[in-house]
Design an enzyme around this catalytic site. Structure first.
Site, PDB file in Angstrom:
ATOM      1  CB  SER A  44      -0.785  -0.150   1.107  1.00 49.53           C
ATOM      2  OG  SER A  44      -1.265   1.364   1.712  1.00 49.53           O
ATOM      3  CE1 TYR A  87      -3.897  -2.507   6.000  1.00 50.59           C
ATOM      4  CE2 TYR A  87      -3.395  -0.217   5.346  1.00 50.59           C
ATOM      5  CZ  TYR A  87      -3.549  -1.590   5.001  1.00 50.59           C
ATOM      6  OH  TYR A  87      -3.731  -1.838   3.672  1.00 50.59           O
ATOM      7  CE  LYS A 100      -1.522  -3.818   3.681  1.00 46.56           C
ATOM      8  NZ  LYS A 100      -1.734  -5.492   2.983  1.00 46.56           N
TER       9      LYS A 100
END
Ligand code: NAD
Ligand code: WQD
Length: 338
Positions: free
Chosen positions: A124, A148, A152
């Protein structure tokens, strides 16, 4: 190719499965349906005229992953499965580590066991943190703004370390900017559980009367109209980039990142205007305070994707809004849940 797709029933996964099936590949989806419904796979099959095999399973169950991977003799894995709600990740960081990081480690171990070392991973633009410059290219320093985003970074690092330690891995780390839109049929699309925090789904739900108005988070940024700017990308363009990536994994020496964006940004007010146009009505909005942790503007440099994959986004904001609206209008309550 025989493709093992985790999270194949989800928003981006279901659009990618459709493109894989259309291109003639064999697909097995592995999903626990914690944020999706098997109905999306049924509809993707209807659109493709062929179907993916659906395995219900959880990434945290390493034995189930090993069993599914060993049985299938796959050429490549496309890994969409993960939790993606920023606010939830702040409240439940361990859930995000377990599901996203441990789940991905389980997948890599199972892949090695099964002798499959080709992977496409859903990363992302969140890995760029608050951008220091725009457009953001793949060499921009990485940082995390929330748990979050940290998952990643951790998964990307795990892939870099693994590819450095062992020969034979081909890993594409695809860094998506802001996926929106839906398949042009209106049969599959984004079906967020609860109240969406992302702009486009919230705007579309406002258009069908589920919310009184959209709150525009910040109108005093140093941007052309004062509202936040993002690189929105049509989910069908994104799905096609995955097809290009799986078919060209041999070009990825070890683990390499590639941005998937359009290279241009749109403001919150431009998105609301495009959505109003698509819906044929004014969508009410109110200017509100900035949301904590938001960058004023983010857009990606898509040059590497073109060079490496021969891929370029084709769809502009009007098409993104029109397709998202068609899905919203035809499926006001999303997919039927089992
Ligand atoms: P989604 O929630 O629609 O799809 C994710 C799918 O994974 C769902 O079907 C869910 O049921 C499944 N899943 C989650 N945890 C699982 C587990 N432990 N075991 C098996 N299945 C599990 O989300 P999406 O928007 O399609 O996102 C797909 C991927 O792309 C995610 O990894 C996400 O972080 C990443 N991504 C999304 C965006 C975005 O804005 N949508 C942007 C950048 C990156
Ligand atoms: C877009 C713009 C908001 C809602 C998120 C994740 C990121 C990535 C993509 C997964 C911003 C504004 C929003 C609203 C608004 N996902 N906005 N009113 O924040 O760019 O990125 O999705 O990896 O990790 O953080 O997307 O859609 O939330 O916001 O004014 O009700 O819309 O301030 O400028 P964001 P978004």
């Amino acid at each position: 190719m025989r493709l093992f797709v985790t999270g194949g029933a989800g928003y981006i996964g279901s659009h990618a499965v459709l493109e894989f099936l259309r291109a003639g590949h064999e697909v097995v989806s592995f999903d626990n349906y914690c944020n999706s419904s098997p109905e999306s796979l049924r509809r993707a099959a209807e659109l493709a005229g062929r179907k993916a095999e659906a395995v219900e399973g959880d990434l945290r169950d390493r034995a189930a992953l090993m069993e599914a991977l060993r049985r299938g003799r796959f050429d490549a894995v496309v890994h969409f499965a993960g939790l993606k709600a920023v606010g939830e990740s702040v409240r439940q960081p361990l859930l995000y580590v377990e599901n996203n990081v441990v789940g991905s480690a389980n997948l890599l171990v199972a892949m090695r066991e099964a002798g499959c070392r080709k992977l496409v991973f859903s990363s992302s633009c969140t890995v760029y943190g608050l951008p220091l410059r725009n457009p953001v290219d793949e060499s921009h320093p990485r940082s995390a703004l929330n748990p979050y985003g940290r998952t990643k970074l951790m998964i990307e690092d795990m892939c870099f370390d693994l590819a450095a330690a062992e020969a034979g891995w081909n890993i594409a780390l695809l860094r998506y900017f802001n996926p929106v839109g839906a398949h042009e049929s209106g049969r599959i699309g984004e079906d967020p559980a609860g109240i969406p925090t992302n702009l486009m789904p919230f705007v579309m739900q406002t258009a069908v009367g589920r919310h009184p108005h959209v709150e525009v988070f910040g109108s005093d940024y140093a941007t052309p109209d004062g509202t936040g700017v993002r690189d929105y990308i049509h989910v069908v363009d994104l799905a096609r980039a995955h097809l290009a990536a799986v078919e060209n994994l041999a070009l990825f020496a070890g683990a390499e990142p590639v941005n998937l964006g359009t290279g241009r940004g749109y403001s919150v007010l431009e998105v609301i205007r495009a959505a109003s146009q698509a819906a044929g009505k004014d969508i009410p909005y109110r200017l509100a305070v900035r949301r904590e942790g938001d960058a004023p503007e983010v857009w990606g440099d898509p040059a590497l994707a073109l060079r490496k994959l021969g891929w370029k986004a084709q769809r502009g904001l009007a098409e993104m809004a029109a397709d998202h609206w068609r899905w919203q209008k035809q499926n006001p309550g999303g997919f039927p849940r089992p």
